[in-house]
Design a protein around this motif. Structure first.
Motif, short mmCIF file in Angstrom:
data_model
loop_
_atom_site.label_atom_id
_atom_site.label_comp_id
_atom_site.label_asym_id
_atom_site.label_seq_id
_atom_site.Cartn_x
_atom_site.Cartn_y
_atom_site.Cartn_z
N ASP A 97 0.86 -1.18 0.00
CA ASP A 97 0.00 0.00 0.00
C ASP A 97 0.90 1.23 0.00
O ASP A 97 1.55 1.54 0.99
N ARG A 98 0.94 1.95 -1.15
CA ARG A 98 1.78 3.14 -1.32
C ARG A 98 3.23 2.88 -0.90
O ARG A 98 3.87 3.66 -0.21
N GLY A 99 3.72 1.73 -1.36
CA GLY A 99 5.12 1.39 -1.13
C GLY A 99 5.42 0.72 0.19
O GLY A 99 6.56 0.32 0.43
N ILE A 100 4.42 0.59 1.08
CA ILE A 100 4.62 -0.02 2.40
C ILE A 100 3.78 -1.29 2.49
O ILE A 100 2.65 -1.34 1.99
N LEU A 101 4.31 -2.32 3.15
CA LEU A 101 3.58 -3.57 3.33
C LEU A 101 2.69 -3.48 4.57
O LEU A 101 3.17 -3.27 5.68
N ARG A 102 1.38 -3.63 4.35
CA ARG A 102 0.39 -3.53 5.43
C ARG A 102 -0.30 -4.87 5.61
O ARG A 102 -0.33 -5.70 4.68
N PRO A 103 -0.89 -5.15 6.79
CA PRO A 103 -1.65 -6.39 6.98
C PRO A 103 -2.82 -6.49 6.00
O PRO A 103 -3.54 -5.52 5.78
N SER A 104 -2.99 -7.66 5.41
CA SER A 104 -4.13 -7.89 4.52
C SER A 104 -5.39 -8.13 5.34
O SER A 104 -5.34 -8.49 6.52
N ARG A 105 -6.51 -7.97 4.69
CA ARG A 105 -7.80 -8.19 5.33
C ARG A 105 -8.54 -9.32 4.61
O ARG A 105 -8.23 -9.68 3.49
N GLY A 106 -9.55 -9.89 5.29
CA GLY A 106 -10.35 -10.92 4.67
C GLY A 106 -10.04 -12.29 5.24
O GLY A 106 -9.89 -12.46 6.46
N SER A 107 -9.93 -13.29 4.38
CA SER A 107 -9.70 -14.66 4.83
C SER A 107 -8.65 -15.31 3.95
O SER A 107 -8.25 -14.78 2.91
N VAL A 108 -8.22 -16.49 4.36
CA VAL A 108 -7.21 -17.24 3.63
C VAL A 108 -7.64 -18.70 3.58
O VAL A 108 -8.17 -19.24 4.57
N ALA A 109 -7.46 -19.31 2.41
CA ALA A 109 -7.76 -20.73 2.25
C ALA A 109 -6.46 -21.51 2.39
O ALA A 109 -5.54 -21.32 1.61
#
Length: 805
Positions: free
Chosen positions: A275-287
């Motif tokens: 996000d704008r060059g910075i790594l941020r925590p993702s949202r949602g779910s993971v399979a």
């Protein structure tokens, strides 16, 4: 051939001869026929035919260095197998006639029938009928320019180019830009208004350097070649392609790298979005899924928490066959994965194998292995692979020199299913990592056992496993405590061993526990590089390099141990000022100082005073690997080096240590555990295991997943010679001798992964980074591993050895 008789025999004349004379002729005919038959069927006892050794005259190879300054002798390398004379001719040419854009493209030959050589001479190789590598000096004096050298024997010809240039260029490439720095190889000063041509879409795009000798390309598409010209001097590079930065990063780690069929895989991981060059925590779910080839054997969908972390437990079917399985985690925009090994059960029979030592095994004693079968009186086959290393990285463990099959045997378990096996100890004084595989009636078990010789671990890595004669052996050495803490300022003794010949030097490790160096004069044949460090015993590591007359070309990063880059602090925060000192013995002119990330590069050109340049840069937060680089000119070559920047900021990998009041505890004691510096909201995964983890269970390697690439550095005027081969000229093709070193593929001796035998696995949300734990009830030595997945996007991990007594 028999002489023909006078006249002709006819039936009439033959019958007209007297009977006695006819008998005499018949006897002679029979005798002659018998002689012919005897000659045709008798074994040959003639002398061995003389070998035409002049056939070896057609076997020769020509090589040249990639760079040559005009104030030093111009040389090429000639490999021959006979001492027949070689005719040399040198022609001046334009680089565009010979060079081909592309990192893996070979040059083109030129037609010489209408050209006049600048110089021509004859060279007589020494050595007779044997292999001989000769350095041939070209009488070019102080000429500058681009030349083609042709070597001929009869109608066999080879060509190779040489570039006599006082200009050097250094390129820093990222997915979005290429920065080219031009410098004078004599004075070390940057070259302003030098013409620079980029090859883009099969066409030249021309630019000129600014006052600091810098030209920048920052638009699509990415150039594949750059050619710089200053007077009669040229410098050029085939630029490496740069992969785009990923949008999402998914990291996956498991409780153990070895799982028994019928058990479950405990998985922890994280997802990060750019996000704008910075790594941020993702949202949602993971399979989360487990795959055996194309078949899915387990799956579960879990939600990502505030830190972008996930935890899952997936069952392995009891009838799963032994083998490697893929563990995948997929979000809406990315996927990540790792590999586990499944040990099979068969007919209700399962196996377990591990070290019988309650603490660290003694390297001076035979290794004691405990074997357990779920049924008694079972014959278990054992296969033990030994690697004479303790690797600080999983990649080094898999390719280490000296890994070999160490022990094969069988043992019968008693009525309770227990047995003990003694594996003979080595006598080389080196540390050991044993990979153990057990098998019985279709059931399997795997693990690793680490046997150190000291309280420290040292690892040596070579740039090449095989290289050409005349090329220095470059190495990196790293040392840490057994639980992974870097040994800053430690002194490591390095030795180059070739038979009875020994070359020795000492290197001092930096704050990250690393150092770089080289041995400049390796001998032809097998050489061994040995690293030794004394700390609670003697820690050693070794790596082998084969020095051949001509080895296959392998890419290296090109860093020079002569260039020292020093930062004023061990770690920084975003936008903090970094004071950089960089220099090298004999450095002149100005230095190029860079702050490098995967997305951009800051540059400064700084004067060198007393062989050192000092400047200040600002630590900007960006995705990917962050490094400070420095490039200087010394002795007619450009040398460069980089050091990592430890930045404490959002979305960054972090280096941490386990915070414990002590490392010895009573059985069942309660304690609080944390990571130093990680005092913010995070999801903490804590594991206590009997066996040190490997492969997918190594938490310590998880933060490095956030280092998604770095700026690529390429140098047209390296100090370490790199060679390019000939191309065929007009006439017959030169013959090349080939050698087959193996008659069959080598035996597979890869190390099995470790069954960590976890005692505790706990994943909790915390705002203080402190997690309560309960120590095991059984006395012994354990490995405590922590993975911190923070809400600001950063990831930290560490491990420590604890004793319960």
């Amino acid at each position: 051939m028999l002489p023909r008789p006078h006249g002709r025999f006819t039936r009439a004349s033959h019958s007209a001869l007297p009977k006695q004379q006819r008998g005499m002729y018949l006897a002679r005919f029979v005798a002659a026929t018998a002689a012919i038959l005897a000659t045709s069927i008798a074994p040959a006892y003639a002398e061995r035919p003389i070998v035409d050794l002049h056939r070896l005259d057609g076997y020769f190879q020509l090589f040249a260095g990639d760079t040559s300054v005009p104030w030093k002798p111009a040389t090429v390398r000639l490999d021959t197998y006979s001492s027949a004379p070689v005719n040399f001719s040198v022609y001046q040419a334009d680089p565009s006639e010979v060079l081909t854009a592309g990192a893996n493209s070979r040059s083109r030959p030129i037609a010489t029938n209408r050209r006049h050589p600048v110089v021509a001479f004859t060279f007589d190789p020494p050595g007779g009928y044997q292999f001989q590598s000769s350095e041939v000096t070209l009488p070019l004096g102080a000429r500058e320019g681009f030349f083609v050298v042709e070597a001929r024997r009869g109608n066999v010809g080879e060509q190779v180019w040489i570039n006599r240039s006082r200009v050097g260029i250094l390129a820093k490439s990222t997915p979005g830009s290429v920065i080219v720095y031009g410098t004078d190889l004599g004075t070390g000063m940057p070259l302003a208004r030098m013409r620079v041509q980029f090859v883009v879409n099969r066409a030249f795009a021309t630019a000129v350097t600014d006052g600091d000798g810098i030209a920048i390309w920052n638009r699509a598409p990415h150039p594949v070649f750059v050619l710089a010209q200053w007077g009669n001097s040229y410098a050029f590079l085939s630029l490496l392609p740069q992969p785009p930065l990923p949008i999402t990063i998914v990291g996956v780690r498991t409780d153990s790298a070895v799982i028994h069929a019928g058990g479950s895989v405990r998985v922890a991981g994280f997802a990060r979005a750019r996000d704008r060059g910075i790594l941020r925590p993702s949202r949602g779910s993971v399979a989360v899924t487990i795959h055996a080839g194309a078949r899915t054997i387990a799956q579960e969908r879990v939600s990502l928490d505030e830190a972008g972390a996930f935890v899952a437990a997936l069952p392995i079917p009891s009838d799963a066959p032994a083998g490697d399985y893929a563990v995948l985690a997929q979000t809406a925009s990315g996927v990540g994965g790792t590999t586990i090994h499944v040990d099979s059960s068969s007919g209700g029979l399962s196996l377990d194998v591990g070290a019988a030592c309650s603490a660290t095994c003694d390297y001076r004693e035979d290794l004691s292995l405990r074997v357990h079968s779920s049924r008694g009186n079972v014959v278990v086959q054992l296969d033990v692979i030994r690697s004479p290393h303790i690797a600080l990285s999983e990649s080094a463990a898999n390719v280490a020199w000296g890994t070999t099959r160490w022990f094969e045997g069988s043992v019968r378990t008693d009525d309770h299913g227990d047995a003990t096996v003694l594996v003979p100890r080595p006598n080389d004084g080196l540390a050991s990592t044993y990979g153990v595989h057990a098998e019985a009636q279709g059931a399997t078990a795997d693990t690793r056992v680490v046997v150190p010789t000291a309280d420290a671990v040292v690892e040596v890595r070579l740039d090449r496993a095989e290289q050409s004669v005349g090329t220095p052996i470059a190495f990196d050495v790293e040392a840490a405590t057994r639980d992974g803490r870097p040994l800053a300022d430690a002194r490591v003794t390095m030795q180059l061993l070739h038979g009875t010949a020994v070359a020795q030097q000492s290197v001092v490790l930096d704050a990250a526990g690393r150092a770089r160096g080289n041995f400049r004069s390796p001998q032809l044949g097998t050489n061994l590089v040995l690293a030794t460090l004394d700390r609670g015993g003697r820690a050693t590591d070794a790596a082998q390099v084969q020095v051949d007359p001509q080895a296959p070309s392998e890419s290296t990063d090109g860093r020079s141990g002569n260039v020292k880059v020093t930062l004023d602090k061990d770690s920084y925060r975003a936008d903090e000022v970094i004071t950089v000192s960089a220099g090298a013995p004999g450095a002149v002119g100005k230095a190029l100082i860079t702050f490098e990330s995967a997305s951009a590069t800051q540059v400064q050109v700084v004067p060198i005073g007393r062989e050192e340049a000092v400047t200040r840069l600002r630590a900007h937060n960006a995705a990917g690997d962050l490094r400070i680089g420095a490039a200087v000119v010394r002795d007619g070559a450009v040398e460069w080096n980089t050091v990592p920047v430890v930045l404490t900021a959002a979305g960054r990998p972090e280096v941490s240590r386990v915070a414990l009041a002590r490392t010895e505890f009573a059985p069942g004691e309660a304690a609080n555990v944390a990571l130093d510096g990680a005092s913010r909201r995070a999801t903490m995964v804590v594991r206590i295991s009997r066996v040190a983890p490997s492969g997918s269970a190594m938490f310590a390697s998880a933060p490095a997943l956030l280092a998604i690439g770095a700026a690529a550095t390429q140098n047209s005027a390296a100090a370490t010679p790199t060679w390019h081969p000939w191309v065929d000229s007009t006439g017959d093709r030169a013959a090349v001798l080939g050698f087959v070193r193996r008659s069959q593929p080598p035996i597979e001796v890869s190390l099995p992964q470790a069954d960590t035998e976890s005692v505790t696995w706990n994943a909790v949300r915390t705002s203080t980074a402190a997690v309560p734990i309960t120590l095991p009830q059984v006395k012994g030595e354990y490995t405590l591993s922590i993975l911190a997945i923070c809400d600001d996007g950063s990831v930290a991990a560490s491990s420590s050895t604890i004793l319960v007594r």
